[in-house]
Design a protein around this motif. Structure first.
Motif, PDB file in Angstrom:
ATOM      1  N   TYR A 247     -68.189  -6.986  28.721  1.00 58.49           N
ATOM      2  CA  TYR A 247     -68.284  -5.821  29.601  1.00 58.49           C
ATOM      3  C   TYR A 247     -66.909  -5.227  29.880  1.00 58.49           C
ATOM      4  CZ  TYR A 247     -72.962  -7.560  30.766  1.00 58.49           C
ATOM      5  OH  TYR A 247     -74.267  -7.984  30.711  1.00 58.49           O
ATOM      6  N   ALA A 248     -66.889  -3.930  30.097  1.00 59.28           N
ATOM      7  CA  ALA A 248     -65.688  -3.288  30.600  1.00 59.28           C
ATOM      8  C   ALA A 248     -65.457  -3.774  32.031  1.00 59.28           C
ATOM      9  CB  ALA A 248     -65.851  -1.775  30.585  1.00 59.28           C
ATOM     10  N   ASP A 249     -64.201  -3.889  32.424  1.00 55.36           N
ATOM     11  CA  ASP A 249     -63.897  -4.368  33.774  1.00 55.36           C
ATOM     12  C   ASP A 249     -64.543  -3.490  34.843  1.00 55.36           C
ATOM     13  OD1 ASP A 249     -60.479  -5.437  33.021  1.00 55.36           O
ATOM     14  OD2 ASP A 249     -62.410  -6.459  32.782  1.00 55.36           O
ATOM     15  N   SER A 250     -64.647  -2.210  34.577  1.00 56.73           N
ATOM     16  CA  SER A 250     -65.167  -1.267  35.573  1.00 56.73           C
ATOM     17  C   SER A 250     -66.648  -1.466  35.885  1.00 56.73           C
ATOM     18  CB  SER A 250     -64.937   0.171  35.095  1.00 56.73           C
ATOM     19  OG  SER A 250     -65.572   0.382  33.854  1.00 56.73           O
ATOM     20  N   VAL A 251     -67.371  -2.180  35.023  1.00 59.84           N
ATOM     21  CA  VAL A 251     -68.812  -2.357  35.249  1.00 59.84           C
ATOM     22  C   VAL A 251     -69.215  -3.815  35.445  1.00 59.84           C
ATOM     23  CG1 VAL A 251     -69.247  -0.294  33.857  1.00 59.84           C
ATOM     24  CG2 VAL A 251     -69.505  -2.557  32.815  1.00 59.84           C
ATOM     25  N   LYS A 252     -68.273  -4.731  35.327  1.00 59.12           N
ATOM     26  CA  LYS A 252     -68.597  -6.149  35.490  1.00 59.12           C
ATOM     27  C   LYS A 252     -69.191  -6.408  36.863  1.00 59.12           C
ATOM     28  CE  LYS A 252     -65.293  -8.307  32.316  1.00 59.12           C
ATOM     29  NZ  LYS A 252     -64.040  -9.096  32.199  1.00 59.12           N
ATOM     30  N   GLY A 253     -70.283  -7.177  36.887  1.00 60.98           N
ATOM     31  CA  GLY A 253     -70.944  -7.494  38.138  1.00 60.98           C
ATOM     32  C   GLY A 253     -71.937  -6.442  38.595  1.00 60.98           C
ATOM     33  N   ARG A 254     -71.934  -5.276  37.938  1.00 58.10           N
ATOM     34  CA  ARG A 254     -72.872  -4.205  38.313  1.00 58.10           C
ATOM     35  C   ARG A 254     -73.848  -3.872  37.192  1.00 58.10           C
ATOM     36  NH1 ARG A 254     -71.109   0.800  39.281  1.00 58.10           N
ATOM     37  NH2 ARG A 254     -69.352   0.660  37.832  1.00 58.10           N
ATOM     38  N   PHE A 255     -73.399  -3.969  35.969  1.00 59.03           N
ATOM     39  CA  PHE A 255     -74.228  -3.635  34.810  1.00 59.03           C
ATOM     40  C   PHE A 255     -74.590  -4.911  34.058  1.00 59.03           C
ATOM     41  CE2 PHE A 255     -72.576   0.961  33.904  1.00 59.03           C
ATOM     42  CZ  PHE A 255     -72.797   1.296  35.237  1.00 59.03           C
ATOM     43  N   THR A 256     -75.786  -4.904  33.471  1.00 61.34           N
ATOM     44  CA  THR A 256     -76.226  -6.026  32.654  1.00 61.34           C
ATOM     45  C   THR A 256     -76.809  -5.509  31.347  1.00 61.34           C
ATOM     46  OG1 THR A 256     -76.776  -7.319  34.634  1.00 61.34           O
ATOM     47  CG2 THR A 256     -77.693  -8.065  32.538  1.00 61.34           C
ATOM     48  N   ILE A 257     -76.264  -5.975  30.233  1.00 61.87           N
ATOM     49  CA  ILE A 257     -76.772  -5.601  28.920  1.00 61.87           C
ATOM     50  C   ILE A 257     -77.696  -6.709  28.423  1.00 61.87           C
ATOM     51  CG2 ILE A 257     -74.829  -6.612  27.644  1.00 61.87           C
ATOM     52  CD1 ILE A 257     -75.029  -4.217  25.708  1.00 61.87           C
ATOM     53  N   SER A 258     -78.801  -6.311  27.808  1.00 56.63           N
ATOM     54  CA  SER A 258     -79.745  -7.294  27.285  1.00 56.63           C
ATOM     55  C   SER A 258     -80.505  -6.675  26.120  1.00 56.63           C
ATOM     56  CB  SER A 258     -80.722  -7.751  28.369  1.00 56.63           C
ATOM     57  OG  SER A 258     -81.500  -6.669  28.837  1.00 56.63           O
ATOM     58  N   LYS A 259     -81.261  -7.513  25.402  1.00 58.42           N
ATOM     59  CA  LYS A 259     -82.021  -6.980  24.274  1.00 58.42           C
ATOM     60  C   LYS A 259     -83.305  -7.742  24.092  1.00 58.42           C
ATOM     61  CE  LYS A 259     -79.082  -9.627  21.090  1.00 58.42           C
ATOM     62  NZ  LYS A 259     -79.986 -10.554  20.447  1.00 58.42           N
ATOM     63  N   ASN A 260     -84.278  -7.064  23.562  1.00 56.41           N
ATOM     64  CA  ASN A 260     -85.559  -7.663  23.205  1.00 56.41           C
ATOM     65  C   ASN A 260     -85.641  -7.621  21.684  1.00 56.41           C
ATOM     66  OD1 ASN A 260     -88.316  -8.003  22.497  1.00 56.41           O
ATOM     67  ND2 ASN A 260     -88.919  -7.481  24.580  1.00 56.41           N
ATOM     68  N   ASN A 261     -85.405  -8.755  21.061  1.00 55.51           N
ATOM     69  CA  ASN A 261     -85.352  -8.775  19.596  1.00 55.51           C
ATOM     70  C   ASN A 261     -86.698  -8.437  18.961  1.00 55.51           C
ATOM     71  OD1 ASN A 261     -82.606  -9.474  19.500  1.00 55.51           O
ATOM     72  ND2 ASN A 261     -83.099 -11.651  19.741  1.00 55.51           N
ATOM     73  N   ALA A 262     -87.781  -8.846  19.610  1.00 57.34           N
ATOM     74  CA  ALA A 262     -89.111  -8.574  19.058  1.00 57.34           C
ATOM     75  C   ALA A 262     -89.397  -7.077  19.008  1.00 57.34           C
ATOM     76  CB  ALA A 262     -90.170  -9.290  19.884  1.00 57.34           C
ATOM     77  N   LYS A 263     -88.827  -6.335  19.952  1.00 56.92           N
ATOM     78  CA  LYS A 263     -89.050  -4.894  20.014  1.00 56.92           C
ATOM     79  C   LYS A 263     -87.881  -4.099  19.449  1.00 56.92           C
ATOM     80  CE  LYS A 263     -92.046  -5.014  24.100  1.00 56.92           C
ATOM     81  NZ  LYS A 263     -92.261  -4.491  25.482  1.00 56.92           N
ATOM     82  N   ASN A 264     -86.817  -4.794  19.004  1.00 57.17           N
ATOM     83  CA  ASN A 264     -85.604  -4.103  18.521  1.00 57.17           C
ATOM     84  C   ASN A 264     -85.110  -3.092  19.550  1.00 57.17           C
ATOM     85  OD1 ASN A 264     -85.441  -5.464  16.041  1.00 57.17           O
ATOM     86  ND2 ASN A 264     -86.864  -4.032  15.079  1.00 57.17           N
ATOM     87  N   THR A 265     -85.091  -3.515  20.791  1.00 59.74           N
ATOM     88  CA  THR A 265     -84.720  -2.612  21.879  1.00 59.74           C
ATOM     89  C   THR A 265     -83.581  -3.205  22.696  1.00 59.74           C
ATOM     90  OG1 THR A 265     -86.959  -1.725  22.011  1.00 59.74           O
ATOM     91  CG2 THR A 265     -85.534  -1.374  23.907  1.00 59.74           C
ATOM     92  N   LEU A 266     -82.617  -2.353  22.985  1.00 59.09           N
ATOM     93  CA  LEU A 266     -81.451  -2.705  23.795  1.00 59.09           C
ATOM     94  C   LEU A 266     -81.620  -2.096  25.171  1.00 59.09           C
ATOM     95  CD1 LEU A 266     -78.439  -3.848  23.760  1.00 59.09           C
ATOM     96  CD2 LEU A 266     -77.781  -1.480  23.270  1.00 59.09           C
TER      97      LEU A 266
END
Length: 119
Positions: free
Chosen positions: A59-78
């Motif tokens: 994560y960029a420092d400016s978004v750490k603790g506020r943003f969460t990135i995740s993915k669903n591999n079965a749906k190919n969705t980020l």
């Protein structure tokens, strides 16, 4: 080729939340990571976060603790869950797909989705 389509942007008040989604299709096997960039008005595009195929995130420092990135591999969705949004988070958010190799190397880009944080 990998095609990326973002959704989920919009207008939100400061302190609010939004979740962005990015559906990937095409030659998914050629990539080993996905990520998000953003571009604020009058500023350069900046990296927000990326996630590797093994689940490692950055994560960029400016978004750490506020943003969460995740993915669903079965749906190919980020996804990008954005909490505690602030006006400085306003911008166009771009999904990307590419390679992780010590750093993030985006090869494909979506068309972008607008996020506006304002009261």
């Amino acid at each position: 080729q990998v095609q990326l389509v973002e959704s989920g942007g919009g207008l939100v008040q400061p302190g609010g939340s939004l979740r962005l989604s990015c559906a990937a299709s095409g030659s998914i096997s050629t990539i080993n990571g996905m990520g998000w960039y953003r571009q604020a008005p009058g500023k350069q595009r900046e990296l927000v976060a990326w996630i590797a195929s093994d689940g490692v995130t950055n994560y960029a420092d400016s978004v750490k603790g506020r943003f969460t990135i995740s993915k669903n591999n079965a749906k190919n969705t980020l996804y990008l869950q954005m909490d505690s949004l602030q006006p400085e988070d306003t911008g166009i958010y771009y999904c990307n797909a590419g390679r992780v190799g010590g750093a993030w190397f985006p090869d494909y880009w979506g068309q972008g989705t607008q996020v506006t944080v304002s009261s």
